[in-house]
Each structure stands twice: as structure tokens, then as C-alpha cells.
Design a protein around this motif. Structure first.
Motif, PDB file in Angstrom:
ATOM      1  N   CYS A 141       0.843  -1.211   0.000  1.00 36.50           N
ATOM      2  CA  CYS A 141       0.000   0.000   0.000  1.00 36.50           C
ATOM      3  C   CYS A 141       0.869   1.248   0.000  1.00 36.50           C
ATOM      4  O   CYS A 141       0.586   2.218  -0.719  1.00 36.50           O
ATOM      5  N   ASN A 151      -5.700  -0.894   2.745  1.00 32.95           N
ATOM      6  CA  ASN A 151      -5.435  -2.267   3.145  1.00 32.95           C
ATOM      7  C   ASN A 151      -5.494  -3.125   1.881  1.00 32.95           C
ATOM      8  O   ASN A 151      -5.772  -2.620   0.791  1.00 32.95           O
ATOM      9  N   GLN A 333      -9.893   0.943   3.496  1.00 31.04           N
ATOM     10  CA  GLN A 333     -10.144  -0.419   3.974  1.00 31.04           C
ATOM     11  C   GLN A 333     -11.549  -0.600   4.551  1.00 31.04           C
ATOM     12  O   GLN A 333     -12.038  -1.732   4.651  1.00 31.04           O
ATOM     13  N   LYS A 362     -11.665 -10.000   4.367  1.00 28.32           N
ATOM     14  CA  LYS A 362     -11.346  -9.105   3.247  1.00 28.32           C
ATOM     15  C   LYS A 362     -10.949  -9.885   1.995  1.00 28.32           C
ATOM     16  O   LYS A 362     -10.185  -9.399   1.161  1.00 28.32           O
TER      17      LYS A 362
END
Length: 497
Positions: A141, A151, A333, A362
């Protein structure tokens, strides 16, 4: 027989602290290693040249109806045939696709990954792996210019990452514009009006993702590209206006940083501005070109990528990792909450309060490999500087061979490479358009079946072209010059048939 004695029978098949297990493991690895080294030392071509039907006949008895137990020595011949008839990606003439030679540290990491078999879907299955992936994702990132709000997650590659980008784009639009939760409610009635815009040379996985997401391939609106195969911002703005006037709902713009055929990079800053002005999700497919971020010379070609809502980057291309290895990066995120789910047996909701990391919330994968180890070990051994120099060398090579092709009266160059893909064709002074198309279609097949090279073919404006994808830093200009001579010679021969 006692259960402990019964279990001991299987020691030789698993890696444990038992002497028999360790001996079996060392034997298996040694045989595999020796077969690889022997075949690589004997293989002087990109491929043996065997046709598919010949291979099929050779492998006819490899999968019997009933597999009977054998030892490693007894199947060395079969293993050797499998290895020996592979496409040798390290060969300088294996240049068809975005198919890289893997780095030695990454190969070593694969052995560790397979042996430990950590699954990234819960902390108790992957304690060290979870922490390392989180740290490496944070590094990525930062590399792409995202803030601490960003994220990401490792993926199987560009197909999955592009799907995630458009999944979140779809769900975010429904939530913010329609007050609709797709995860709970399914597609809203307005979904048939959704539209996704990308260049007319964007990767096919944009259409594939639209289909998988229930929107249909017709949702994807291809935008005309310029002479460098980059999306035209003026045409994009015009198309957005037309869609809105037709009561359709644009939800996302997909930019490409490294198209598969031409390695072209869309004008990212301009497209980011258009997306922002129209309140659209901006996804950048940098599966191919993302590695330019490691280059001291060419990283500016990705200027504006930090403005993307999400980014696709692959490591089994210009990061030289074994297949499969990629990442999906998300600017905010908080948007992962759109796909967040909990399962009592796997990742109960109390984990977060207890400080237990939970990566499955995620990702659209559950069971997932510890692929981050490959990239981490490669970065540790090579360092960013060497990575960048390897990438730079392939771009320099592409520019050099493109110049040679452009000056050759028997060849026609289709693109000036932005990264390291060259599209061109054999173009004799005589012959009908159909004949020249036939020749260019046959050249890659002939080269492979003669074991001389693996190159690709594609189409530009309905005509057949050839393609070099120059990922391999071991390929030299001399290698390519010899191959061009071979291509022209083969072209002349095919013209007489």
C-alpha cells in the motif's frame, strides 16, 4: 494393531520429526531436484516440439484405472517426460505470454509454503503467515502511494483481483446511491442500468467479472483508444454524458496499467479526475504494469495510480514469482465491510475485540495459500534495487528490438512498447491480405512444433499479428535478432506453400 502402530505406518508420507519421515522427504526432494536440473541442462529449446496428440499418446498409461503403489525411482521416467515436455519459461525464446521465469528464492519459498501448508482463512491455521502478509500488504500500500487508511489481500492473480474491484464498486454504488445492501438483499431493480467503462483493449476479465456479478457482459462499455492503445478521456466523458442522458447508471471506470497485448498504460491522472467528478469508483488493473513501481526509471509511468479506489497487481508476471501470486489493494479499507462475513467455527465476531487478526473478512477466498512468503523472500534476497534493474533491462530490450523491427522492410511494427510487449507481423512486399494473415497465423505454431520458440499471436484491427512478451531479463538482443531471422525465413517458406 494399536492406533499408534497404525499411525507409524504412514510416517513415510508426511513430514514429521520421525527419522523415516525425514528420510522419505529428503529422498523425494532430491529426486525432484535432480530431475529438474538434469532436464534443464539437457533442454536447449523452449519446447521439445511434440504435438499435443503425440504427447497424449506418450502419456497414455500415466493414469491407469487403478493406481498401484510405486517408489520414486520407479516413476522417474514418467516424471522426466512430464518435466522435459514442459514449456521452458526460463528459455530466452519462451516469450509468448505474461509468463515469467520464477526467481530461485521464490522457488525455495514454494517448498516452505507447501510443507507448512498454512491456510490464510483463520489465525489459528496461519499464525506467522497472517502477520507477515499483513506487514507485506502494508508495504505494498505504501509502495503504491496509499495512506494508512488502505489495506489489501493476496489473491490468485488478476482475475480474482479485478473481480474484487468490481464487486466492491457494484456494492458501494448500491449502498451510497440506492441505500441498498447487495450482500443481504441481492441485486437491486436498478442493477440492469449499471454500466462499467474501460478501454477497448482492457483485459477480458472486466467482462468476465461483470458476468459473474450478475450484471452481464453488456454492462461493460468499451471506450475507443488512441494510436498508442490508451483510453481516450474525451471519448470517455462523451460516453458518460450519453449514458446518463439514457437513464443508465455508470458505476465504475476501469483503467489499465499495462495492457496484455501492447503494454499500454491509460492516462491515470485524467481518468481519476473524471471518476472523481462523476462520483465513480476508479479501479486500476495494474496486473502487468504494477511492477514499474520498483523501477527508478519508469515508476513515473504509473503516476496517478495512488488516486485509484482499488488496484490489481500480479506478482507472477514482472515480479518473477511462481504461479499463482497477486494482490488486491483498497484505498479505503472500510469498504471491505461490504463483503465481510463471520462464521462461528472460523472467525467469530469476538476475534477483533481480542486482538486476533482475521484476514478472511477481506477476501472472496476462504482457504488461501501463504503466497506472501514468496514475494517477501524474493525482496529480501534481491532487494528493490535489483528488482528494478531487471525490469528496466527488459524495457530497454523491448525498445531496442522495436526499433530494429520498425527499420526492417519485411516486418511491420504495431506498437511502441510502454513496458515490454512488442506486437508486429511478417509483412512481405507481395501477397494478398488473406495470404499474409495465414502466414502470420502459422508462424507461432510452426516455431513451437519445431521447438525453436514460443511466441504469441494476436489481432489488430482484424489482422493477424505476432507478439513478443519480453519478461525474461535473461533474453538478449542477439537472441531476438536470431529469432527475427528465423521468423522471416519461415515466412518466406510458408508463402510458397
Amino acid at each position: 494393531m494399536s492406533s499408534s502402530r497404525q499411525a507409524r505406518r504412514f510416517d513415510q508420507y508426511f513430514l514429521t520429526d520421525q527419522a523415516e519421515s525425514i528420510e522419505s522427504y529428503q529422498q523425494a526432494i532430491a529426486i525432484a531436484q535432480n530431475l529438474l536440473i538434469t532436464n534443464l541442462s539437457q533442454q536447449r529449446q523452449a519446447y521439445t516440439g511434440l504435438a499435443p496428440w503425440v504427447l497424449e499418446e506418450s502419456f497414455r498409461n500415466f493414469c491407469p484405472k487403478n493406481f498401484i503403489q510405486k517408489n520414486y525411482q520407479q516413476i522417474q521416467t514418467e516424471l522426466s517426460q512430464i518435466i522435459g515436455n514442459a514449456a521452458m519459461v526460463v528459455h530466452p525464446n519462451c516469450i509468448a505470454h505474461l509468463h515469467c521465469p520464477p526467481l530461485i528464492p521464490a522457488i525455495a519459498a514454494e517448498l516452505i509454503i507447501a510443507s507448512l501448508n498454512q491456510s490464510m482463512d483463520s489465525w489459528d491455521q496461519s499464525p506467522s503467515a497472517t502477520i507477515l502478509e499483513q506487514q507485506l500488504t502494508r508495504w505494498l500500500c505504501d509502495l503504491f502511494g496509499y495512506s494508512n487508511a488502505a489495506n489489501g489481500t493476496f489473491t490468485s492473480g488478476g482475475t480474482q483481483s479485478n473481480l474484487m474491484g468490481l464487486l466492491l464498486a457494484r456494492d458501494n454504488y448500491a449502498k451510497t446511491h440506492l441505500n441498498w445492501q447487495i450482500q443481504q438483499q441481492g441485486l437491486p431493480p436498478e442493477a440492469q442500468q449499471f454500466r462499467i467503462l474501460c478501454s477497448d483493449v482492457a483485459h477480458f476479465t472486466v467482462r468476465q467479472a461483470a458476468a459473474i456479478l450478475g450484471l452481464g457482459e453488456g454492462t461493460v462499455i468499451p471506450i475507443e483508444t488512441d494510436g498508442n492503445f490508451q483510453l481516450k478521456p474525451t471519448i470517455l466523458v462523451k460516453k458518460l454524458t450519453e449514458l446518463k442522458e439514457s437513464n443508465l447508471r455508470p458505476i465504475a471506470i476501469v483503467a489499465t496499467a499495462g495492457t496484455t497485448d501492447f503494454s499500454s498504460i491509460d492516462p491515470l491522472p485524467k481518468l481519476a479526475k473524471i471518476a472523481q467528478e462523476n462520483d465513480l469508483w476508479f479501479h486500476v488493473d495494474a496486473a502487468y504494469g504494477g511492477a514499474l513501481k520498483l523501477s527508478q526509471i519508469h515508476s513515473q509511468k504509473l503516476k496517478g495510480i495512488e488516486l485509484a479506489d482499488s488496484i490489481t497487481v500480479d506478482f507472477h508476471k514482472l515480479f518473477y514469482q511462481p504461479i499463482s501470486c497477486g494482490a488486491f489493494l483498497l484505498k479505503n479499507q472500510a469498504n471491505f465491510s461490504l463483503i465481510k462475513l463471520h462464521a462461528d467455527y472460523l472467525n467469530p465476531e469476538g476475534n477483533e475485540a481480542q486482538g486476533i487478526p482475521d484476514l478472511v473478512t477481506k477476501s472472496i477466498q476462504t482457504t488461501r495459500r501463504f503466497d506472501a512468503l514468496k514475494l517477501w523472500l524474493s525482496l529480501k534476497i534481491l532487494g528493490v534495487k535489483t528488482f528494478g534493474e531487471m525490469i528496466d533491462s527488459t524495457i530497454e530490450l523491448a525498445e531496442a528490438i522495436a526499433h530494429i523491427i520498425a527499420e526492417d522492410t519485411e516486418l511491420e511494427l504495431a506498437n511502441i512498447p510502454t513496458i515490454n510487449a512488442i506486437v508486429f507481423r511478417y509483412q512481405p512486399s507481395q501477397g494478398t491480405a488473406a495470404e499474409i494473415d495465414r502466414i502470420n497465423e502459422q508462424i507461432p505454431k510452426k516455431l513451437m512444433l519445431e521447438g525453436k520458440a514460443i511466441i504469441a499471436q494476436t489481432q489488430v484491427k482484424g489482422k493477424n499479428y505476432l507478439k513478443f512478451t519480453l519478461l525474461n531479463p535473461l533474453t538478449t538482443l542477439e537472441d531476438l535478432q536470431k529469432l527475427l531471422i528465423e521468423i522471416k525465413s519461415l515466412g518466406k517458406t510458408l508463402q510458397q506453400i
